[in-house]
Design a protein around this motif. Structure first.
Motif, PDB file in Angstrom:
ATOM      1  N   LYS A   1       0.622   2.758  -3.217  1.00  0.00           N
ATOM      2  CA  LYS A   1      -0.721   2.730  -3.833  1.00  0.00           C
ATOM      3  C   LYS A   1      -1.772   3.313  -2.868  1.00  0.00           C
ATOM      4  O   LYS A   1      -1.843   4.508  -2.725  1.00  0.00           O
ATOM      5  CB  LYS A   1      -1.053   1.288  -4.241  1.00  0.00           C
ATOM      6  CG  LYS A   1      -0.031   0.728  -5.267  1.00  0.00           C
ATOM      7  CD  LYS A   1      -0.402  -0.626  -5.788  1.00  0.00           C
ATOM      8  CE  LYS A   1       0.019  -1.763  -4.904  1.00  0.00           C
ATOM      9  NZ  LYS A   1       1.430  -2.115  -5.009  1.00  0.00           N
ATOM     10  N   ASP A   2      -2.533   2.452  -2.217  1.00  0.00           N
ATOM     11  CA  ASP A   2      -3.687   2.927  -1.437  1.00  0.00           C
ATOM     12  C   ASP A   2      -3.317   3.874  -0.294  1.00  0.00           C
ATOM     13  O   ASP A   2      -4.052   4.810  -0.001  1.00  0.00           O
ATOM     14  CB  ASP A   2      -4.455   1.731  -0.845  1.00  0.00           C
ATOM     15  CG  ASP A   2      -4.918   0.785  -1.921  1.00  0.00           C
ATOM     16  OD1 ASP A   2      -4.973   1.201  -3.080  1.00  0.00           O
ATOM     17  OD2 ASP A   2      -5.215  -0.376  -1.598  1.00  0.00           O
TER      18      ASP A   2
ATOM     19  N   THR B   1      -0.758   6.586  -8.827  1.00  0.00           N
ATOM     20  CA  THR B   1      -1.382   7.149  -7.629  1.00  0.00           C
ATOM     21  C   THR B   1      -1.490   8.675  -7.737  1.00  0.00           C
ATOM     22  O   THR B   1      -2.521   9.259  -7.412  1.00  0.00           O
ATOM     23  CB  THR B   1      -0.555   6.762  -6.384  1.00  0.00           C
ATOM     24  OG1 THR B   1      -0.461   5.341  -6.342  1.00  0.00           O
ATOM     25  CG2 THR B   1      -1.203   7.263  -5.112  1.00  0.00           C
TER      26      THR B   1
ATOM     27  N   PRO C   1       0.795  -1.239   0.000  1.00  0.00           N
ATOM     28  CA  PRO C   1       0.000   0.000   0.000  1.00  0.00           C
ATOM     29  C   PRO C   1       0.829   1.292   0.000  1.00  0.00           C
ATOM     30  O   PRO C   1       0.293   2.358  -0.287  1.00  0.00           O
ATOM     31  CB  PRO C   1      -0.819  -0.100   1.299  1.00  0.00           C
ATOM     32  CG  PRO C   1      -0.828  -1.556   1.636  1.00  0.00           C
ATOM     33  CD  PRO C   1       0.502  -2.058   1.183  1.00  0.00           C
TER      34      PRO C   1
ATOM     35  N   GLU D   1      -9.775  -6.027  -0.245  1.00  0.00           N
ATOM     36  CA  GLU D   1      -9.946  -4.920  -1.182  1.00  0.00           C
ATOM     37  C   GLU D   1     -11.351  -5.045  -1.738  1.00  0.00           C
ATOM     38  O   GLU D   1     -11.881  -6.146  -1.846  1.00  0.00           O
ATOM     39  CB  GLU D   1      -8.953  -5.016  -2.351  1.00  0.00           C
ATOM     40  CG  GLU D   1      -7.512  -5.060  -1.948  1.00  0.00           C
ATOM     41  CD  GLU D   1      -6.826  -3.714  -2.052  1.00  0.00           C
ATOM     42  OE1 GLU D   1      -7.316  -2.854  -2.798  1.00  0.00           O
ATOM     43  OE2 GLU D   1      -5.805  -3.538  -1.365  1.00  0.00           O
TER      44      GLU D   1
ATOM     45  N   SER E   1      -6.603   6.134   0.531  1.00  0.00           N
ATOM     46  CA  SER E   1      -7.775   5.292   0.771  1.00  0.00           C
ATOM     47  C   SER E   1      -7.514   4.194   1.812  1.00  0.00           C
ATOM     48  O   SER E   1      -8.424   3.471   2.172  1.00  0.00           O
ATOM     49  CB  SER E   1      -8.262   4.670  -0.540  1.00  0.00           C
ATOM     50  OG  SER E   1      -7.242   3.904  -1.125  1.00  0.00           O
ATOM     51  N   LYS E   2      -6.271   4.072   2.258  1.00  0.00           N
ATOM     52  CA  LYS E   2      -5.978   3.117   3.327  1.00  0.00           C
ATOM     53  C   LYS E   2      -5.194   3.808   4.417  1.00  0.00           C
ATOM     54  O   LYS E   2      -4.338   4.662   4.132  1.00  0.00           O
ATOM     55  CB  LYS E   2      -5.141   1.943   2.788  1.00  0.00           C
ATOM     56  CG  LYS E   2      -5.984   0.777   2.332  1.00  0.00           C
ATOM     57  CD  LYS E   2      -5.159  -0.468   2.113  1.00  0.00           C
ATOM     58  CE  LYS E   2      -6.092  -1.603   1.725  1.00  0.00           C
ATOM     59  NZ  LYS E   2      -5.371  -2.798   1.346  1.00  0.00           N
TER      60      LYS E   2
ATOM     61  N   TYR F   1      -2.310   7.107  -1.820  1.00  0.00           N
ATOM     62  CA  TYR F   1      -3.505   7.728  -2.403  1.00  0.00           C
ATOM     63  C   TYR F   1      -4.394   8.304  -1.302  1.00  0.00           C
ATOM     64  O   TYR F   1      -5.040   9.330  -1.476  1.00  0.00           O
ATOM     65  CB  TYR F   1      -4.268   6.662  -3.207  1.00  0.00           C
ATOM     66  CG  TYR F   1      -5.538   7.141  -3.851  1.00  0.00           C
ATOM     67  CD1 TYR F   1      -5.501   8.082  -4.882  1.00  0.00           C
ATOM     68  CD2 TYR F   1      -6.778   6.642  -3.445  1.00  0.00           C
ATOM     69  CE1 TYR F   1      -6.672   8.519  -5.483  1.00  0.00           C
ATOM     70  CE2 TYR F   1      -7.945   7.080  -4.053  1.00  0.00           C
ATOM     71  CZ  TYR F   1      -7.889   8.008  -5.064  1.00  0.00           C
ATOM     72  OH  TYR F   1      -9.046   8.444  -5.658  1.00  0.00           O
TER      73      TYR F   1
END
Lengths: 400, 107
Positions: A47-48, A155, A44, B51, A53-54, A51
């Motif tokens: 990525k997430d 991202t 993550p 996810e 979102s995590k 970004y």
């Protein structure tokens, strides 16, 4: 029951501890981590998490700290294999019965010194810093066209479609390692479609700084000047083997282990990114540097440390998520003598690679189901029916 | 809500092949996955707990479903995690067959 000391506090280390507890290991466990956080999974970070979102809580690995001795922000500097003692940065010594190297790898750097605006992505703190820099940066350059840069560009563009993002690489294409031309074509298409700029066959010869020392621009090989207020360097990693210098385990490209994660030294083991592991499928030693490797080796090493001898028997597999597309890579995708494309739709494809009529690997775009089936076909050593594979309307499951 | 109202009619038994799964949207908007495993019908939440990806794109192997994104595996009948990366189990729903239709209990 013996005591286990683990050098490193990443994914492999965290999962190893939890697997040992699941197997009711009763000895002491010492973990020495250079970070101040609990172990976490790294995918993550580019990525997430980057970004937004995590959150860290979503991918940290919970460890029962009452059942272990966790040494945060502690770097092991010296190892005495003969007397089974390790030393930290303050020369505190710790004895062990069994020693595990799970200390990962580090990004290759372009400068020894820290320059404001020049970043590397390996840790949670790196990702936090890059995230806040992205928000205020105008001219973003990613050095190296490997998976890390391509995920970061994705991202950034998802969050800020209008920010200029340029990837520079000194070769003529993206993803020189762990890839092939089919995968490059798929991924490059999405990168270009989302307006990521690429400059190939070039590097920078000089970095220009602002008065406060921060990065201002890059001068490329052809003397072209590129404005840059955020540079993220993703030109590869090296295994953290420096602490082995001068010891009986001195290695350059990772700590060599067999399929049981055993090194050449008795009671010393290695796993995860730092391990140069025997891979039975490829019949050679490799550093996999993947989430799957950290996850699965921690499982088999826990078994081996608690008396159930188990071999690592994974077909190399990893994924990359870019622009909401999922790319999965399984097994050997080079050195093939035949390949078949199963084109389900514009954004859903699987390419299967063969050698001597047997499947050796696959690349799938948004089609993990095929990867699951192909993994089973390879593991079961099935010689597939080529006519069925060529017909995309036939479910691959029929080959099992 | 009466007991009858808790049972939601989904697909005809013949709509889902053996070892297959179909997506269904409940009246409250939530999406579930309805499975046929050897002519026994199961229902779970649609999305992987790791996810947000539809498990209907996954691979059914016996009584397990493998997520297509990162290969997490759940036991279909109980929702328990069999293989990481997910750590949280899938919500499952009780099913019944009446007049050749699969009903899912959302109580």
């Amino acid at each position: 029951m013996s005591d286990i000391s683990i050098i490193g506090g990443g994914h492999a280390s965290g999962k190893l501890v939890n697997n040992l507890h699941k197997l009711e290991f009763k000895g002491n466990i010492n973990i020495f981590s250079e970070e101040e956080h609990l172990p976490y999974e790294r995918p993550p970070l580019s990525k997430d998490f980057l970004y937004g979102s995590k959150k860290f809580e979503d991918f940290k690995i919970d460890i029962n700290l009452e059942k272990v001795n966790y040494y945060f922000s502690t770097k092991i500097n010296k190892i005495d294999f003969i007397n089974k003692i390790i030393y930290d940065q303050n020369n505190n010594d710790y004895s062990y019965d069994k020693l595990v190297f799970a200390n990962g790898s580090s990004p290759k750097r372009i400068f020894e010194e820290n320059i404001e605006g020049v970043n590397y992505l390996r840790t949670l703190n790196d990702s936090v810093k890059i995230k806040s820099s992205i928000e205020i940066s105008k001219d973003i350059i990613l050095l190296g066209a490997g998976y890390i840069s391509l995920e970061i560009s994705s991202t950034i563009k998802k969050n800020y479609p209008n920010k200029e993002v340029t990837i520079i690489d000194n070769s003529e294409k993206i993803l020189l390692r762990n890839s092939n031309d089919d995968l490059r074509e798929f991924i490059f298409k999405y990168q270009k479609k989302n307006n990521v700029n690429f400059l190939f066959n070039t590097s920078f010869q000089k970095l220009i700084r602002n008065e406060d020392g921060s990065i201002k621009s890059l001068i490329l090989d052809d003397n072209k000047i590129l404005a840059c207020d955020l540079l993220v360097v993703g030109i590869g990693v090296y295994p953290n083997t420096d602490i082995l210098k001068g010891t009986m385990l001195e290695e350059k490209n990772g700590i060599k282990v067999n399929e049981y994660c055993e090194t050449a030294v008795k009671d010393v083991f290695a796993l995860g990114d730092v391990a140069l592991s025997k891979n039975n499928f490829l019949n050679k030693h490799i550093r996999e540097e993947s989430w799957n490797n950290a996850e699965k080796q921690s499982d088999i090493l826990a078994k081996n440390l608690t008396g159930t001898k188990t071999a690592y028997d994974e077909i190399p597999w990893f994924w990359t998520d870019q622009f909401d597309q999922n790319f999965q890579i399984l097994g050997e995708i080079n050195n093939f003598d035949n390949k078949i494309l199963r084109n389900y739709s514009e954004n859903k494809n699987t390419i299967i690679y063969f050698k001597n009529k047997k499947i050796i690997g696959a690349v799938a775009v948004n089609n993990g189901r095929d990867i699951s089936i192909i993994r089973k076909i390879i593991k079961k050593n099935i010689v597939p029916n080529m006519e069925k594979i060529q017909n995309k309307d036939i479910n691959l499951k029929e080959l099992l | 809500m009466s007991d009858n109202e808790n049972w939601i009619k989904t697909y005809a038994v013949s709509d889902i092949d053996d070892e297959d799964v179909k997506e269904f949207q409940l009246p409250n908007g939530n999406k579930i996955a309805v499975y046929n495993i050897n002519n026994t019908f199961y229902a779970t939440d649609l999305f992987c707990t790791h996810e947000k990806v539809s498990l209907c794109e996954g691979f059914i192997d016996g009584d397990s479903i493998e997520c297509p994104l990162h290969q997490g595996v759940f036991k279909i009948s109980t929702g328990e995690v069999l293989e990481s990366p997910p750590t949280e189990g899938l919500k499952t729903y009780i099913t019944k067959i009446e007049e050749n239709y699969i009903f899912v209990n959302v109580s």
